[in-house]
Design an enzyme around this catalytic site. Sequence first.
Site, PDB file in Angstrom:
ATOM      1  N   TYR A  39       0.868  -1.180   0.000  1.00  0.00           N
ATOM      2  CA  TYR A  39       0.000   0.000   0.000  1.00  0.00           C
ATOM      3  C   TYR A  39       0.903   1.227   0.000  1.00  0.00           C
ATOM      4  CZ  TYR A  39      -4.078  -2.872   1.115  1.00  0.00           C
ATOM      5  OH  TYR A  39      -5.099  -3.790   1.075  1.00  0.00           O
ATOM      6  N   LYS A  40       1.257   1.672  -1.215  1.00  0.00           N
ATOM      7  CA  LYS A  40       2.272   2.740  -1.330  1.00  0.00           C
ATOM      8  C   LYS A  40       1.885   4.000  -0.584  1.00  0.00           C
ATOM      9  CE  LYS A  40       4.357   1.871  -5.842  1.00  0.00           C
ATOM     10  NZ  LYS A  40       3.271   1.357  -6.706  1.00  0.00           N
ATOM     11  N   PHE A  41       0.601   4.315  -0.612  1.00  0.00           N
ATOM     12  CA  PHE A  41       0.158   5.503   0.110  1.00  0.00           C
ATOM     13  C   PHE A  41      -0.142   5.181   1.572  1.00  0.00           C
ATOM     14  CE2 PHE A  41      -3.675   7.850   1.609  1.00  0.00           C
ATOM     15  CZ  PHE A  41      -3.030   9.025   1.926  1.00  0.00           C
ATOM     16  N   TRP A  42      -0.953   4.184   1.779  1.00  0.00           N
ATOM     17  CA  TRP A  42      -1.434   3.932   3.145  1.00  0.00           C
ATOM     18  C   TRP A  42      -0.321   3.553   4.105  1.00  0.00           C
ATOM     19  CZ3 TRP A  42      -5.357   6.011   5.258  1.00  0.00           C
ATOM     20  CH2 TRP A  42      -6.434   6.404   4.466  1.00  0.00           C
ATOM     21  N   ASN A 170     -16.437  11.112   3.817  1.00  0.00           N
ATOM     22  CA  ASN A 170     -17.389  10.422   2.945  1.00  0.00           C
ATOM     23  C   ASN A 170     -17.379  11.044   1.547  1.00  0.00           C
ATOM     24  OD1 ASN A 170     -19.405   8.622   2.209  1.00  0.00           O
ATOM     25  ND2 ASN A 170     -20.623   9.034   4.035  1.00  0.00           N
ATOM     26  N   PHE A 171     -18.043  10.385   0.629  1.00  0.00           N
ATOM     27  CA  PHE A 171     -18.243  10.877  -0.743  1.00  0.00           C
ATOM     28  C   PHE A 171     -16.942  11.136  -1.495  1.00  0.00           C
ATOM     29  CE2 PHE A 171     -21.995  12.388   1.723  1.00  0.00           C
ATOM     30  CZ  PHE A 171     -22.899  11.458   1.213  1.00  0.00           C
ATOM     31  N   LEU A 172     -15.912  10.344  -1.212  1.00  0.00           N
ATOM     32  CA  LEU A 172     -14.706  10.412  -2.025  1.00  0.00           C
ATOM     33  C   LEU A 172     -15.086   9.917  -3.419  1.00  0.00           C
ATOM     34  CD1 LEU A 172     -11.660  10.314  -2.726  1.00  0.00           C
ATOM     35  CD2 LEU A 172     -11.572   8.076  -1.608  1.00  0.00           C
ATOM     36  N   CYS A 173     -14.819  10.735  -4.403  1.00  0.00           N
ATOM     37  CA  CYS A 173     -15.197  10.336  -5.761  1.00  0.00           C
ATOM     38  C   CYS A 173     -14.278  10.984  -6.789  1.00  0.00           C
ATOM     39  CB  CYS A 173     -16.640  10.762  -6.030  1.00  0.00           C
ATOM     40  SG  CYS A 173     -17.241  10.196  -7.623  1.00  0.00           S
ATOM     41  N   ILE A 174     -13.816  10.171  -7.712  1.00  0.00           N
ATOM     42  CA  ILE A 174     -12.968  10.683  -8.803  1.00  0.00           C
ATOM     43  C   ILE A 174     -13.647  10.313 -10.116  1.00  0.00           C
ATOM     44  CG2 ILE A 174     -10.736  10.376  -9.965  1.00  0.00           C
ATOM     45  CD1 ILE A 174      -9.493   9.995  -7.205  1.00  0.00           C
ATOM     46  N   LEU A 183      -4.735  10.120  -7.713  1.00  0.00           N
ATOM     47  CA  LEU A 183      -5.321  11.374  -7.225  1.00  0.00           C
ATOM     48  C   LEU A 183      -5.893  11.187  -5.811  1.00  0.00           C
ATOM     49  CD1 LEU A 183      -5.908  14.254  -8.076  1.00  0.00           C
ATOM     50  CD2 LEU A 183      -7.932  13.472  -9.296  1.00  0.00           C
ATOM     51  N   THR A 206     -15.515   4.588   6.124  1.00  0.00           N
ATOM     52  CA  THR A 206     -15.807   3.206   5.759  1.00  0.00           C
ATOM     53  C   THR A 206     -15.520   3.037   4.280  1.00  0.00           C
ATOM     54  OG1 THR A 206     -18.104   3.834   5.365  1.00  0.00           O
ATOM     55  CG2 THR A 206     -17.631   2.758   7.460  1.00  0.00           C
ATOM     56  N   LEU A 449     -23.464   6.849   6.292  1.00  0.00           N
ATOM     57  CA  LEU A 449     -24.296   6.986   5.085  1.00  0.00           C
ATOM     58  C   LEU A 449     -23.593   6.357   3.897  1.00  0.00           C
ATOM     59  CD1 LEU A 449     -25.401  10.703   5.457  1.00  0.00           C
ATOM     60  CD2 LEU A 449     -26.605   8.651   6.216  1.00  0.00           C
TER      61      LEU A 449
HETATM   62  C1  MYA Z   1      -7.697  13.738  10.633  1.00  0.00           C
HETATM   63  C2  MYA Z   1      -8.369  13.859   9.390  1.00  0.00           C
HETATM   64  C3  MYA Z   1      -8.059  12.708   8.443  1.00  0.00           C
HETATM   65  C4  MYA Z   1      -8.917  12.716   7.205  1.00  0.00           C
HETATM   66  C5  MYA Z   1      -8.583  11.595   6.240  1.00  0.00           C
HETATM   67  C6  MYA Z   1      -8.910  10.195   6.755  1.00  0.00           C
HETATM   68  C7  MYA Z   1      -8.754   9.122   5.671  1.00  0.00           C
HETATM   69  C8  MYA Z   1      -9.876   9.124   4.686  1.00  0.00           C
HETATM   70  C9  MYA Z   1      -9.737   8.002   3.680  1.00  0.00           C
HETATM   71  C10 MYA Z   1     -10.794   8.073   2.583  1.00  0.00           C
HETATM   72  C11 MYA Z   1     -12.123   7.508   3.013  1.00  0.00           C
HETATM   73  C12 MYA Z   1     -13.128   7.518   1.904  1.00  0.00           C
HETATM   74  C13 MYA Z   1     -14.479   7.014   2.327  1.00  0.00           C
HETATM   75  C14 MYA Z   1     -15.362   6.907   1.087  1.00  0.00           C
HETATM   76  O1  MYA Z   1     -15.847   7.866   0.585  1.00  0.00           O
HETATM   77  S1  MYA Z   1     -15.572   5.321   0.461  1.00  0.00           S
HETATM   78  C15 MYA Z   1     -16.307   5.580  -1.114  1.00  0.00           C
HETATM   79  C16 MYA Z   1     -15.267   5.613  -2.177  1.00  0.00           C
HETATM   80  N1  MYA Z   1     -15.829   6.055  -3.439  1.00  0.00           N
HETATM   81  C17 MYA Z   1     -16.232   5.243  -4.417  1.00  0.00           C
HETATM   82  O2  MYA Z   1     -16.166   4.042  -4.319  1.00  0.00           O
HETATM   83  C18 MYA Z   1     -16.788   5.937  -5.637  1.00  0.00           C
HETATM   84  C19 MYA Z   1     -16.315   5.362  -6.952  1.00  0.00           C
HETATM   85  N2  MYA Z   1     -14.858   5.223  -6.989  1.00  0.00           N
HETATM   86  C20 MYA Z   1     -13.967   6.236  -7.148  1.00  0.00           C
HETATM   87  O3  MYA Z   1     -14.316   7.388  -7.282  1.00  0.00           O
HETATM   88  C21 MYA Z   1     -12.498   5.838  -7.164  1.00  0.00           C
HETATM   89  O4  MYA Z   1     -12.390   4.488  -7.535  1.00  0.00           O
HETATM   90  C22 MYA Z   1     -11.778   6.067  -5.812  1.00  0.00           C
HETATM   91  C23 MYA Z   1     -11.758   7.555  -5.492  1.00  0.00           C
HETATM   92  C24 MYA Z   1     -12.447   5.299  -4.681  1.00  0.00           C
HETATM   93  C25 MYA Z   1     -10.343   5.542  -5.935  1.00  0.00           C
HETATM   94  O5  MYA Z   1      -9.721   6.127  -7.025  1.00  0.00           O
HETATM   95  P1  MYA Z   1      -8.677   5.360  -7.965  1.00  0.00           P
HETATM   96  O6  MYA Z   1      -9.117   3.964  -8.113  1.00  0.00           O
HETATM   97  O7  MYA Z   1      -8.494   6.180  -9.177  1.00  0.00           O
HETATM   98  O8  MYA Z   1      -7.314   5.277  -7.095  1.00  0.00           O
HETATM   99  P2  MYA Z   1      -6.057   6.291  -7.150  1.00  0.00           P
HETATM  100  O9  MYA Z   1      -5.116   5.882  -8.240  1.00  0.00           O
HETATM  101  O10 MYA Z   1      -6.522   7.693  -7.181  1.00  0.00           O
HETATM  102  O11 MYA Z   1      -5.366   6.006  -5.726  1.00  0.00           O
HETATM  103  C26 MYA Z   1      -4.956   4.722  -5.367  1.00  0.00           C
HETATM  104  C27 MYA Z   1      -4.761   4.705  -3.868  1.00  0.00           C
HETATM  105  O12 MYA Z   1      -6.019   5.003  -3.219  1.00  0.00           O
HETATM  106  C28 MYA Z   1      -6.361   3.940  -2.339  1.00  0.00           C
HETATM  107  N3  MYA Z   1      -7.827   3.823  -2.323  1.00  0.00           N
HETATM  108  C29 MYA Z   1      -8.635   3.324  -3.260  1.00  0.00           C
HETATM  109  N4  MYA Z   1      -9.909   3.395  -2.879  1.00  0.00           N
HETATM  110  C30 MYA Z   1      -9.917   3.962  -1.653  1.00  0.00           C
HETATM  111  C31 MYA Z   1     -10.932   4.311  -0.730  1.00  0.00           C
HETATM  112  N5  MYA Z   1     -12.229   4.069  -0.968  1.00  0.00           N
HETATM  113  N6  MYA Z   1     -10.592   4.907   0.426  1.00  0.00           N
HETATM  114  C32 MYA Z   1      -9.294   5.162   0.718  1.00  0.00           C
HETATM  115  N7  MYA Z   1      -8.269   4.833  -0.122  1.00  0.00           N
HETATM  116  C33 MYA Z   1      -8.589   4.249  -1.292  1.00  0.00           C
HETATM  117  C34 MYA Z   1      -5.688   2.722  -2.922  1.00  0.00           C
HETATM  118  O13 MYA Z   1      -5.548   1.693  -1.958  1.00  0.00           O
HETATM  119  C35 MYA Z   1      -4.379   3.312  -3.369  1.00  0.00           C
HETATM  120  O14 MYA Z   1      -3.519   3.506  -2.249  1.00  0.00           O
HETATM  121  P3  MYA Z   1      -2.315   2.452  -1.924  1.00  0.00           P
HETATM  122  O15 MYA Z   1      -2.924   1.079  -2.004  1.00  0.00           O
HETATM  123  O16 MYA Z   1      -1.271   2.653  -2.985  1.00  0.00           O
HETATM  124  O17 MYA Z   1      -1.831   2.782  -0.545  1.00  0.00           O
END
Ligand code: MYA
Length: 449
Positions: A39-42, A170-174, A183, A206, A449
Amino acid sequence: MSQDPDQAKKLQELLKLLSLSNGDTSKLTVQQRKKFEEYKFWRTQPVARFDEKVDNEGPIDSSRTPADIPSEPYPLLKEFEWCTVDITNPQELEDVFVLLNENYVEDQDATFRFNYTREFFNWSLKPPGWHKEWHVGVRIRDSGRLVAFISAIPVTLKVRGKEVKSVEINFLCIHKKLRAKRLTPILIKEITRRVNKCDIWQALYTAGVVLPSPIAVCRYAHRPLNWSKLHEVGFTALPANASKTQMIAKYTLPKGTDTPGLRAMKYEDVDQVFDLFNAYQDRFDLVQVFTKEEFKHWFLGADTVIYSYVVETEGKITDFVSFYSLPFTVLNNPMYKELGIGYLFYYASDADLGFDDRFDPAATSTLKKRLNHLISDVCIIARDLKMDVFNAMSCQDNTLFLDDLKFGPGDGFLNFYLFNYKAFPISGGLTDDNSFDVKNRSNVGVVML
Ligand SMILES: CCCCCCCCCCCCCC(=O)SCCNC(=O)CCNC(=O)[C@H](O)C(C)(C)COP(=O)(O)OP(=O)(O)OC[C@H]1O[C@@H](n2cnc3c(N)ncnc32)[C@H](O)[C@@H]1OP(=O)(O)O
């Protein structure tokens, strides 16, 4: 249902989308996960490694203050620019729901979409204390088109009795065309920066995907309310050994509700319901602590989105239950434009409050009876509101009624995560073979939600 390859593939996608599997768990795959190092980012974030032994619950990194956090946003490629989406502005709100409606979740043939509405966003993104800067977007610099979004709302969590000032993400969307370009990590870092600037260091989120590291895993469950329609739009297949008439009969609910004193919740009920709710929530290891103002927002704050009911007997409120509506748009279907979907939200009952131990057999039996009655009535109300399916998770005390009320286990699992907080695992209401754990239930008391 015809089974040509296209149709079969489509059906599989649809089942995955709403996870209506009619209780067939045989096709469930074990959730795949990479090694932590992959998990390069996480792996760079303050999150626990898989199977990391937790000695003490609490923050992972508490070394920084807002003054240590950069004031400038993270750099983006020159074609893009950050924006703060002002969802009080109708045009900007429109941009968000166009992005989400078209890109959030959809089957590949573009047959179904979540039908997010203004009312839904106003409710979910503007609770008391909401921050405009936490509605973060990325636009294409030239055209101004919104192509990515992520949001945070302020919440107070209680993790095993300890209050934790947090946000919910919530509502992470690309946009589909910008997927797999890394991104997501930039959006997460930017929202983290904006939240940290406000001296908040923890978050709850979640996801269906497995990331390091879930503190709880819950499963979706679905209760068909209008089986024929779900079948006609291709959402649910006819099992080989059953007829349509049998399926319709199986899911037919009584004509009307029969809990005496069940009625819509009113503002005047808030004080009583708030106390009942807090007493009930006390049993869970992970809860959101609501202020009274937040309580009003979440349970009475949006007509046609959130529905709340109480049971009142001789002036005393004994039960409370709520559900929200988030329909699907059905595209290219001559018969149907929309699928009504209800989601069980929070509830509370005084049924077992007199017992010291919620797992005392007498406590279990009295609560089980009460919840079965109440949720069955809620399904009837949802059906009368033209909802076609009612969803619930394996969290809260839900396993006490899911099987009895014919909620089929879905293919979908929901992982719960805490950012920058180590916690012991919390049971999500599932047994080792992923069926509903009626005996141990769940200690997750938060509904996302
Ligand atoms: C103190 C405050 C802190 C605030 C922040 C707290 C954390 C919040 C965290 C977010 C909570 C969100 C809660 C919700 O809204 S969950 C709902 C997520 N949204 C969707 O499913 C909608 C449709 N899908 C998309 O829009 C895209 O496929 C998304 C945006 C999901 C990924 O776009 P894409 O497929 O183009 O990927 P990338 O090339 O940009 O990036 C790849 C990296 O991203 C990691 N990845 C993939 N999916 C998720 C995911 N759902 N949570 C966290 N990380 C995720 C992945 O393991 C990889 O990292 P690593 O494996 O290399 O490490």
